[in-house]
Scaffold this motif. Structure first.
Motif, PDB file in Angstrom:
ATOM      1  N   ASP A 271       5.530 -10.296   7.335  1.00 23.63           N
ATOM      2  CA  ASP A 271       6.881 -10.553   6.841  1.00 23.63           C
ATOM      3  C   ASP A 271       6.846 -11.620   5.744  1.00 23.63           C
ATOM      4  OD1 ASP A 271       9.765 -10.111   7.033  1.00 23.63           O
ATOM      5  OD2 ASP A 271       9.811 -12.190   7.751  1.00 23.63           O
ATOM      6  N   ALA A 272       6.104 -12.703   5.987  1.00 21.41           N
ATOM      7  CA  ALA A 272       5.980 -13.767   4.984  1.00 21.41           C
ATOM      8  C   ALA A 272       5.283 -13.244   3.732  1.00 21.41           C
ATOM      9  CB  ALA A 272       5.205 -14.954   5.565  1.00 21.41           C
ATOM     10  N   PHE A 273       4.257 -12.433   3.913  1.00 24.79           N
ATOM     11  CA  PHE A 273       3.528 -11.870   2.774  1.00 24.79           C
ATOM     12  C   PHE A 273       4.421 -10.955   1.941  1.00 24.79           C
ATOM     13  CE2 PHE A 273       0.891  -8.369   1.092  1.00 24.79           C
ATOM     14  CZ  PHE A 273       0.094  -9.086   0.215  1.00 24.79           C
ATOM     15  N   VAL A 274       5.127 -10.062   2.612  1.00 27.92           N
ATOM     16  CA  VAL A 274       5.963  -9.081   1.909  1.00 27.92           C
ATOM     17  C   VAL A 274       7.134  -9.760   1.207  1.00 27.92           C
ATOM     18  CG1 VAL A 274       7.544  -7.152   2.299  1.00 27.92           C
ATOM     19  CG2 VAL A 274       5.299  -7.149   3.363  1.00 27.92           C
ATOM     20  N   ARG A 275       7.699 -10.802   1.810  1.00 33.07           N
ATOM     21  CA  ARG A 275       8.901 -11.425   1.269  1.00 33.07           C
ATOM     22  C   ARG A 275       8.631 -12.667   0.418  1.00 33.07           C
ATOM     23  NH1 ARG A 275      12.105  -8.241   3.967  1.00 33.07           N
ATOM     24  NH2 ARG A 275      11.746  -7.784   6.138  1.00 33.07           N
ATOM     25  N   ARG A 276       7.403 -12.880   0.035  1.00 32.72           N
ATOM     26  CA  ARG A 276       7.075 -14.090  -0.714  1.00 32.72           C
ATOM     27  C   ARG A 276       7.637 -14.083  -2.121  1.00 32.72           C
ATOM     28  NH1 ARG A 276       3.061 -10.774  -1.621  1.00 32.72           N
ATOM     29  NH2 ARG A 276       1.621 -11.061  -3.337  1.00 32.72           N
ATOM     30  N   GLY A 277       8.150 -12.952  -2.592  1.00 25.75           N
ATOM     31  CA  GLY A 277       8.890 -12.922  -3.844  1.00 25.75           C
ATOM     32  C   GLY A 277       8.075 -12.758  -5.105  1.00 25.75           C
ATOM     33  N   VAL A 278       6.783 -12.533  -5.021  1.00 29.52           N
ATOM     34  CA  VAL A 278       5.982 -12.360  -6.236  1.00 29.52           C
ATOM     35  C   VAL A 278       6.205 -10.958  -6.774  1.00 29.52           C
ATOM     36  CG1 VAL A 278       3.644 -12.446  -7.176  1.00 29.52           C
ATOM     37  CG2 VAL A 278       4.299 -14.024  -5.376  1.00 29.52           C
ATOM     38  N   ASP A 279       5.524  -9.983  -6.246  1.00 26.62           N
ATOM     39  CA  ASP A 279       5.712  -8.577  -6.582  1.00 26.62           C
ATOM     40  C   ASP A 279       6.029  -7.850  -5.286  1.00 26.62           C
ATOM     41  OD1 ASP A 279       5.112  -8.533  -9.379  1.00 26.62           O
ATOM     42  OD2 ASP A 279       2.994  -8.797  -8.885  1.00 26.62           O
ATOM     43  N   PRO A 280       6.874  -6.840  -5.348  1.00 21.97           N
ATOM     44  CA  PRO A 280       7.168  -6.123  -4.105  1.00 21.97           C
ATOM     45  C   PRO A 280       5.920  -5.408  -3.594  1.00 21.97           C
ATOM     46  CG  PRO A 280       8.146  -5.011  -5.997  1.00 21.97           C
ATOM     47  CD  PRO A 280       7.577  -6.300  -6.493  1.00 21.97           C
ATOM     48  N   VAL A 281       5.732  -5.426  -2.288  1.00 19.54           N
ATOM     49  CA  VAL A 281       4.614  -4.720  -1.672  1.00 19.54           C
ATOM     50  C   VAL A 281       5.043  -3.272  -1.504  1.00 19.54           C
ATOM     51  CG1 VAL A 281       3.174  -4.532   0.377  1.00 19.54           C
ATOM     52  CG2 VAL A 281       3.794  -6.783  -0.505  1.00 19.54           C
ATOM     53  N   THR A 282       4.283  -2.367  -2.109  1.00 22.28           N
ATOM     54  CA  THR A 282       4.634  -0.953  -2.049  1.00 22.28           C
ATOM     55  C   THR A 282       3.678  -0.149  -1.180  1.00 22.28           C
ATOM     56  OG1 THR A 282       3.386  -0.503  -4.070  1.00 22.28           O
ATOM     57  CG2 THR A 282       5.747  -0.992  -4.304  1.00 22.28           C
ATOM     58  N   ALA A 283       2.495  -0.711  -0.862  1.00 25.72           N
ATOM     59  CA  ALA A 283       1.524   0.005  -0.040  1.00 25.72           C
ATOM     60  C   ALA A 283       0.602  -0.979   0.662  1.00 25.72           C
ATOM     61  CB  ALA A 283       0.699   0.955  -0.897  1.00 25.72           C
ATOM     62  N   LEU A 284       0.233  -0.635   1.874  1.00 27.79           N
ATOM     63  CA  LEU A 284      -0.782  -1.383   2.619  1.00 27.79           C
ATOM     64  C   LEU A 284      -1.901  -0.410   2.963  1.00 27.79           C
ATOM     65  CD1 LEU A 284       1.397  -3.501   5.061  1.00 27.79           C
ATOM     66  CD2 LEU A 284       0.095  -4.333   3.110  1.00 27.79           C
ATOM     67  N   VAL A 285      -3.137  -0.839   2.727  1.00 23.22           N
ATOM     68  CA  VAL A 285      -4.312  -0.038   3.049  1.00 23.22           C
ATOM     69  C   VAL A 285      -5.122  -0.816   4.069  1.00 23.22           C
ATOM     70  CG1 VAL A 285      -6.393   1.064   2.158  1.00 23.22           C
ATOM     71  CG2 VAL A 285      -4.334   0.973   0.737  1.00 23.22           C
ATOM     72  N   CYS A 286      -5.343  -0.212   5.209  1.00 20.44           N
ATOM     73  CA  CYS A 286      -6.086  -0.850   6.293  1.00 20.44           C
ATOM     74  C   CYS A 286      -7.562  -0.461   6.159  1.00 20.44           C
ATOM     75  CB  CYS A 286      -5.522  -0.390   7.631  1.00 20.44           C
ATOM     76  SG  CYS A 286      -6.225  -1.229   9.046  1.00 20.44           S
ATOM     77  N   SER A 287      -8.433  -1.448   6.128  1.00 21.96           N
ATOM     78  CA  SER A 287      -9.843  -1.191   5.838  1.00 21.96           C
ATOM     79  C   SER A 287     -10.601  -0.527   6.982  1.00 21.96           C
ATOM     80  CB  SER A 287     -10.547  -2.485   5.446  1.00 21.96           C
ATOM     81  OG  SER A 287     -10.489  -3.416   6.511  1.00 21.96           O
ATOM     82  N   THR A 288     -10.112  -0.639   8.201  1.00 20.09           N
ATOM     83  CA  THR A 288     -10.779   0.017   9.325  1.00 20.09           C
ATOM     84  C   THR A 288      -9.735   0.619  10.257  1.00 20.09           C
ATOM     85  OG1 THR A 288     -10.823  -1.916  10.768  1.00 20.09           O
ATOM     86  CG2 THR A 288     -12.689  -1.636   9.283  1.00 20.09           C
ATOM     87  N   HIS A 289     -10.065   1.771  10.791  1.00 17.06           N
ATOM     88  CA  HIS A 289      -9.152   2.483  11.670  1.00 17.06           C
ATOM     89  C   HIS A 289      -8.838   1.681  12.932  1.00 17.06           C
ATOM     90  CE1 HIS A 289      -7.126   6.238  12.413  1.00 17.06           C
ATOM     91  NE2 HIS A 289      -7.691   6.375  13.592  1.00 17.06           N
TER      92      HIS A 289
END
Length: 127
Positions: A21-39
């Motif tokens: 939540d803090a990462f997404v709302r930090r106000g820099v650029d909107p987060v449009t995708a998250l990629v998880c490195s391991t299943h």
């Protein structure tokens, strides 16, 4: 812009969610995708996204490396990057044995490269 964040799955979905939540709302650029490195980390990250109120794919696309039945059963179904690990290991083992025997390596038997399987957890990028 690509950024890397670390997620510890042992801290619980609420803590992961607060961090996301803090990462997404930090106000820099909107987060449009998250990629998880391991299943194996995907459930913690998905739980954290839910705890942060991030809905996929409307609020953010989600992709993980590796595939399983649960990725298909999850709603929305999770998009994945997958590869034939058994095929890679078999090819490399045959080539190693040939090299140890002093034989030329087997050619033309490369396994399929990694491939993206798009499912409903990915939406088109915003304009």
């Amino acid at each position: 812009v690509t950024e890397r964040i670390s997620v510890n799955p042992e801290v619980g979905a609420d803590v992961v969610g607060a961090g996301l939540d803090a990462f997404v709302r930090r106000g820099v650029d909107p987060v449009t995708a998250l990629v998880c490195s391991t299943h194996g980390l995907a459930p913690a990250l998905l739980g954290g996204m839910g705890a942060a109120g991030i809905r996929i794919p409307d609020g953010c696309s989600f992709v993980t490396y590796g595939d399983s039945d649960w990725a298909l059963a999850y709603r929305p179904a999770i998009s994945v990057v997958t590869m034939d690990l058994f095929g890679v290991a078999s090819t490399m083992t045959r080539r190693l044995i040939a090299e140890l025997r002093g034989e030329p390596p087997e050619l033309g038997s490369d396994p399929d490269p990694a491939r993206f399987i798009r499912r409903d957890s990915v939406s088109d990028a915003p304009a």
